[in-house]
Enzyme design. Structure first.
Site, PDB file in Angstrom:
ATOM      1  N   ASP A  13      24.187  58.312-118.060  1.00 34.19           N
ATOM      2  CA  ASP A  13      24.205  59.341-117.016  1.00 34.19           C
ATOM      3  C   ASP A  13      25.404  60.283-117.118  1.00 34.19           C
ATOM      4  O   ASP A  13      25.878  60.813-116.100  1.00 34.19           O
ATOM      5  CB  ASP A  13      24.164  58.696-115.606  1.00 34.19           C
ATOM      6  CG  ASP A  13      22.952  57.817-115.433  1.00 34.19           C
ATOM      7  OD1 ASP A  13      21.916  58.139-116.029  1.00 34.19           O
ATOM      8  OD2 ASP A  13      23.045  56.816-114.688  1.00 34.19           O
ATOM      9  N   LYS A  16      23.833  64.051-120.468  1.00 34.20           N
ATOM     10  CA  LYS A  16      23.286  64.344-121.810  1.00 34.20           C
ATOM     11  C   LYS A  16      22.172  65.385-121.740  1.00 34.20           C
ATOM     12  O   LYS A  16      22.128  66.312-122.547  1.00 34.20           O
ATOM     13  CB  LYS A  16      22.755  63.044-122.452  1.00 34.20           C
ATOM     14  CG  LYS A  16      23.834  61.984-122.660  1.00 34.20           C
ATOM     15  CD  LYS A  16      23.268  60.686-123.194  1.00 34.20           C
ATOM     16  CE  LYS A  16      22.445  59.910-122.183  1.00 34.20           C
ATOM     17  NZ  LYS A  16      23.183  59.381-121.021  1.00 34.20           N
ATOM     18  N   GLY A  40      17.000  58.771-117.707  1.00 29.31           N
ATOM     19  CA  GLY A  40      16.656  59.848-116.787  1.00 29.31           C
ATOM     20  C   GLY A  40      17.604  60.985-117.097  1.00 29.31           C
ATOM     21  O   GLY A  40      18.794  60.893-116.804  1.00 29.31           O
ATOM     22  N   HIS A  41      17.111  62.024-117.761  1.00 29.32           N
ATOM     23  CA  HIS A  41      17.970  63.128-118.195  1.00 29.32           C
ATOM     24  C   HIS A  41      17.659  64.363-117.364  1.00 29.32           C
ATOM     25  O   HIS A  41      16.536  64.867-117.379  1.00 29.32           O
ATOM     26  CB  HIS A  41      17.766  63.402-119.696  1.00 29.32           C
ATOM     27  CG  HIS A  41      18.232  62.269-120.564  1.00 29.32           C
ATOM     28  ND1 HIS A  41      18.190  62.289-121.929  1.00 29.32           N
ATOM     29  CD2 HIS A  41      18.788  61.069-120.234  1.00 29.32           C
ATOM     30  CE1 HIS A  41      18.692  61.150-122.413  1.00 29.32           C
ATOM     31  NE2 HIS A  41      19.039  60.388-121.395  1.00 29.32           N
ATOM     32  N   GLN A 222      21.011  56.359-122.660  1.00 23.33           N
ATOM     33  CA  GLN A 222      21.986  55.381-122.175  1.00 23.33           C
ATOM     34  C   GLN A 222      23.386  55.788-122.640  1.00 23.33           C
ATOM     35  O   GLN A 222      23.636  56.962-122.827  1.00 23.33           O
ATOM     36  CB  GLN A 222      21.642  53.946-122.636  1.00 23.33           C
ATOM     37  CG  GLN A 222      20.386  53.360-121.994  1.00 23.33           C
ATOM     38  CD  GLN A 222      19.085  53.915-122.536  1.00 23.33           C
ATOM     39  OE1 GLN A 222      18.820  53.829-123.720  1.00 23.33           O
ATOM     40  NE2 GLN A 222      18.260  54.483-121.679  1.00 23.33           N
TER      41      GLN A 222
HETATM   42  P1  GDP Z   1      22.011  61.894-118.420  1.00 26.01           P
HETATM   43  O1  GDP Z   1      21.212  60.644-118.231  1.00 26.01           O
HETATM   44  O2  GDP Z   1      23.202  61.673-119.300  1.00 26.01           O
HETATM   45  O3  GDP Z   1      21.194  63.067-118.870  1.00 26.01           O
HETATM   46  O4  GDP Z   1      22.598  62.263-116.986  1.00 26.01           O
HETATM   47  P2  GDP Z   1      21.797  62.244-115.598  1.00 26.01           P
HETATM   48  O5  GDP Z   1      20.866  63.381-115.560  1.00 26.01           O
HETATM   49  O6  GDP Z   1      21.237  60.889-115.327  1.00 26.01           O
HETATM   50  O7  GDP Z   1      22.987  62.392-114.575  1.00 26.01           O
HETATM   51  C1  GDP Z   1      23.851  63.485-114.607  1.00 26.01           C
HETATM   52  C2  GDP Z   1      23.781  64.177-113.240  1.00 26.01           C
HETATM   53  O8  GDP Z   1      24.885  65.065-113.106  1.00 26.01           O
HETATM   54  C3  GDP Z   1      22.547  65.034-113.062  1.00 26.01           C
HETATM   55  O9  GDP Z   1      22.183  65.048-111.708  1.00 26.01           O
HETATM   56  C4  GDP Z   1      23.019  66.419-113.498  1.00 26.01           C
HETATM   57  O10 GDP Z   1      22.271  67.469-112.905  1.00 26.01           O
HETATM   58  C5  GDP Z   1      24.433  66.408-112.982  1.00 26.01           C
HETATM   59  N1  GDP Z   1      25.405  67.191-113.742  1.00 26.01           N
HETATM   60  C6  GDP Z   1      25.481  67.405-115.079  1.00 26.01           C
HETATM   61  N2  GDP Z   1      26.596  68.094-115.385  1.00 26.01           N
HETATM   62  C7  GDP Z   1      27.226  68.330-114.217  1.00 26.01           C
HETATM   63  C8  GDP Z   1      28.451  68.973-113.873  1.00 26.01           C
HETATM   64  O11 GDP Z   1      29.202  69.457-114.701  1.00 26.01           O
HETATM   65  N3  GDP Z   1      28.773  68.992-112.536  1.00 26.01           N
HETATM   66  C9  GDP Z   1      27.988  68.449-111.579  1.00 26.01           C
HETATM   67  N4  GDP Z   1      28.392  68.502-110.322  1.00 26.01           N
HETATM   68  N5  GDP Z   1      26.838  67.826-111.877  1.00 26.01           N
HETATM   69  C10 GDP Z   1      26.468  67.756-113.178  1.00 26.01           C
HETATM   70  P1  IMO Z   2      20.394  57.563-119.344  1.00 24.52           P
HETATM   71  O1  IMO Z   2      19.763  57.906-120.659  1.00 24.52           O
HETATM   72  C1  IMO Z   2      22.387  54.581-116.874  1.00 24.52           C
HETATM   73  C2  IMO Z   2      21.216  50.394-117.478  1.00 24.52           C
HETATM   74  C3  IMO Z   2      20.478  49.705-116.343  1.00 24.52           C
HETATM   75  C4  IMO Z   2      20.935  48.276-116.561  1.00 24.52           C
HETATM   76  C5  IMO Z   2      20.989  48.158-118.082  1.00 24.52           C
HETATM   77  C6  IMO Z   2      19.736  47.542-118.703  1.00 24.52           C
HETATM   78  O2  IMO Z   2      19.800  58.265-118.187  1.00 24.52           O
HETATM   79  O3  IMO Z   2      21.878  57.677-119.425  1.00 24.52           O
HETATM   80  P2  IMO Z   2      17.265  48.417-119.133  1.00 24.52           P
HETATM   81  O4  IMO Z   2      16.239  48.952-118.188  1.00 24.52           O
HETATM   82  O5  IMO Z   2      17.645  49.350-120.217  1.00 24.52           O
HETATM   83  O6  IMO Z   2      16.914  47.061-119.659  1.00 24.52           O
HETATM   84  O7  IMO Z   2      18.582  48.199-118.218  1.00 24.52           O
HETATM   85  O8  IMO Z   2      21.161  49.482-118.569  1.00 24.52           O
HETATM   86  N1  IMO Z   2      20.597  51.663-117.936  1.00 24.52           N
HETATM   87  C7  IMO Z   2      21.086  52.876-117.675  1.00 24.52           C
HETATM   88  N2  IMO Z   2      22.138  53.251-116.918  1.00 24.52           N
HETATM   89  N3  IMO Z   2      21.679  55.500-117.545  1.00 24.52           N
HETATM   90  C8  IMO Z   2      20.651  55.139-118.331  1.00 24.52           C
HETATM   91  O9  IMO Z   2      19.995  56.013-119.131  1.00 24.52           O
HETATM   92  C9  IMO Z   2      20.287  53.774-118.387  1.00 24.52           C
HETATM   93  N4  IMO Z   2      19.315  53.082-119.035  1.00 24.52           N
HETATM   94  C10 IMO Z   2      19.526  51.781-118.762  1.00 24.52           C
HETATM   95  O10 IMO Z   2      20.874  50.216-115.101  1.00 24.52           O
HETATM   96  O11 IMO Z   2      22.245  48.111-116.074  1.00 24.52           O
HETATM   97 MG    MG Z   3      20.462  59.474-116.672  1.00 25.39          MG
END
Ligand code: GDP
Ligand code: IMO
Ligand code: MG
Length: 427
Positions: A13, A16, A40-41, A222
């Site tokens: 998270d 990415k 979840g991207h 991840q």
């Molecule tokens: P990912 O799994 O690495 O793609 O990240 P996620 O989408 O799960 O979580 C990142 C969260 O931070 C999302 O809600 C993005 O919209 C948000 N986000 C990304 N970059 C920034 C930033 O620079 N500032 C803020 N406030 N939010 C951001």
């Molecule tokens: P993105 O790509 C954050 C965590 C789960 C759990 C562990 C194992 O959005 O960054 P799994 O379902 O893979 O067997 O869970 O890994 N986890 C993540 N945490 N971002 C993710 O993906 C994750 N994918 C798995 O919360 O702790």
């Molecule tokens: Mg994510």
């Protein structure tokens, strides 16, 4: 051309999705190499927010081919839902989405096994996303899995039934009730839908692209600290989330890897169980969660929050051979007059280390913090890296000095446009 890699250096998270979408116009191909619907991207642009789970984050950019590689585990139901959601946005998946025939399929019974496993673990649960990731990779390595290419086989149903019979035996060992029938109907509907997609031998496709000088960006899912080998085992995911995973997850030779972009938040978060040395259980942790809207993009769970952890970051940089760093969510720290940053750990025997130890549990490591001045102002009107506040410049420079890799992007908001780039960004 070489394959550049973008991956998370923390516990997932990191942002990415946002950066892959931002960088995608520089590339011909964006490819996922591991993970599955546990990811979840999030992408934000033109007032819309999109969350992608299995579809690569280059999908909204025109003329870019998006590849789901062989290292991915794919849930057909979630895949169909994701593709359906793209229809109002002029995305033509028949042209720009390829799926590897060697990607493993997540069956409904994999999801049930994931849930049954977690329930049986009780307080020791991993906190899995319950998407069936662990059981699917388990079947892959035990050589029982079904692959995307199998759906074209005349005896696919037979293969499916054989695997489900094994799963039913496994499920009978748990005190776990389930109703498989409705899940199966939806799953087979999604399998029919998948037959109309472009199913390819993606290793050939990717290597042809390398030979014909196309540029490729591999999109990690991840984070490094969730890696099956180097993460905080057993509280990890089941795939190689590292740069090394690109070779096995796409069929690319190590010599074809180019830039490795390591992405990290200006602080830390983690969702699910497991060690988190700098976790804050106080009001500051709450503030980070509130300001950063730190709730899971896949599960909606509140993310655990804490200060930036440099021993953990150095470890991830070392393992991945990171060449450039991108720092995300700097704006979330706007509210703080003072920011803490963990530079070292004190171990149980009183010694101090800059390295990430075998165990990083509460009690076995104590973070040593350095206080830094906060910028204490909004970054909304900042348009380039030269005009960021002095205190943020110092924060960036301190991290660069401590880890020895330049920070070439600072992200100051979720939107595509809220991205500050250093002049010399190579991509
Ligand atoms: P990912 O799994 O690495 O793609 O990240 P996620 O989408 O799960 O979580 C990142 C969260 O931070 C999302 O809600 C993005 O919209 C948000 N986000 C990304 N970059 C920034 C930033 O620079 N500032 C803020 N406030 N939010 C951001
Ligand atoms: P993105 O790509 C954050 C965590 C789960 C759990 C562990 C194992 O959005 O960054 P799994 O379902 O893979 O067997 O869970 O890994 N986890 C993540 N945490 N971002 C993710 O993906 C994750 N994918 C798995 O919360 O702790
Ligand atoms: Mg994510």
């Amino acid at each position: 051309m070489k394959v550049d890699v973008l991956l998370g250096l923390q516990w997932g998270d990191e942002g990415k999705g946002k950066i892959v979408d931002f960088l995608a116009p520089k590339y011909n191909v964006v490819a996922r190499f591991q993970g599955g619907p546990n990811a979840g991207h999030t992408l934000e642009f033109d007032g819309h927010k999109h969350v992608l789970h299995q579809i690569p984050s280059g999908i909204f950019r025109k003329n870019i081919c998006n590849v789901v590689g062989n290292g991915v585990v794919l849930d057909p139901i979630i895949f169909k839902e994701e593709i359906d959601k793209l229809s109002p946005f002029q995305v033509d998946v028949s042209k720009n989405l390829f799926v590897s025939k060697k990607a493993q399929l997540i069956l409904p019974t994999h999801r049930l096994l994931d849930a049954a496993d977690e329930q049986a673990k009780g307080a020791k649960k991993i906190g899995s996303t319950l998407k069936g990731i662990g059981p699917t990779y388990r079947d892959k390595t035990s050589r029982n899995g079904l692959r995307v290419g199998d759906i074209l086989s005349p005896n696919f149903k037979e293969k499916y039934d054989a695997l489900v019979s094994r799963h039913k035996v496994q499920l009978s060992a748990y005190d776990f009730e389930y109703d498989l029938q409705s899940m199966e109907e939806e799953w087979f509907g999604a399998i029919e839908f998948m037959k109309a997609l472009t199913l390819v031998e993606s290793e050939h496709y990717i290597n042809q692209q390398i030979s014909s000088s196309s540029s490729i960006l591999a999109e990690g899912a991840q984070g490094s600290l969730l890696d099956i080998d180097f993460g905080s085992y057993p509280f990890v995911t089941s795939s190689t989330t590292m740069a090394a995973g690109v070779c096995t997850g796409l069929g690319v030779a190590p010599s074809s890897i180019g830039e490795v972009f390591g992405i990290f938040k200006a602080y830390c978060t983690r969702v699910g169980s497991g060690p988190f040395p700098t976790e804050l259980h106080d009001e500051v942790g709450e503030e980070l969660r509130r300001e950063g809207k730190e709730f899971g993009a896949t599960t909606g769970r509140p993310r655990r929050c804490g200060w930036l952890d440099l021993p953990a970051l150095r470890y991830a940089i070392m393992l991945n051979g990171v060449t450039q760093l991108f720092m995300m969510k700097a704006d979330v720290l706007n509210i703080f007059k003072e920011i803490q940053i963990c530079t070292e750990y004190k171990l149980e025997d009183g010694s101090v280390t800059r390295d990430f130890p075998y165990e990083a549990n509460e009690g076995t490591v104590e973070p040593i913090y350095r206080a830094m001045k906060g910028w204490d102002c909004s970054l909304e009107s900042v348009e380039d890296l030269e005009s960021i506040p002095e205190a943020l410049k110092e924060y960036v420079a301190f991290i660069e000095k401590e880890v020895g890799v330049p920070i070439n992007i600072v992200s100051v908001g979720p939107d595509r446009l809220q991205t500050l780039v250093k002049g010399e960004l190579i991509a």
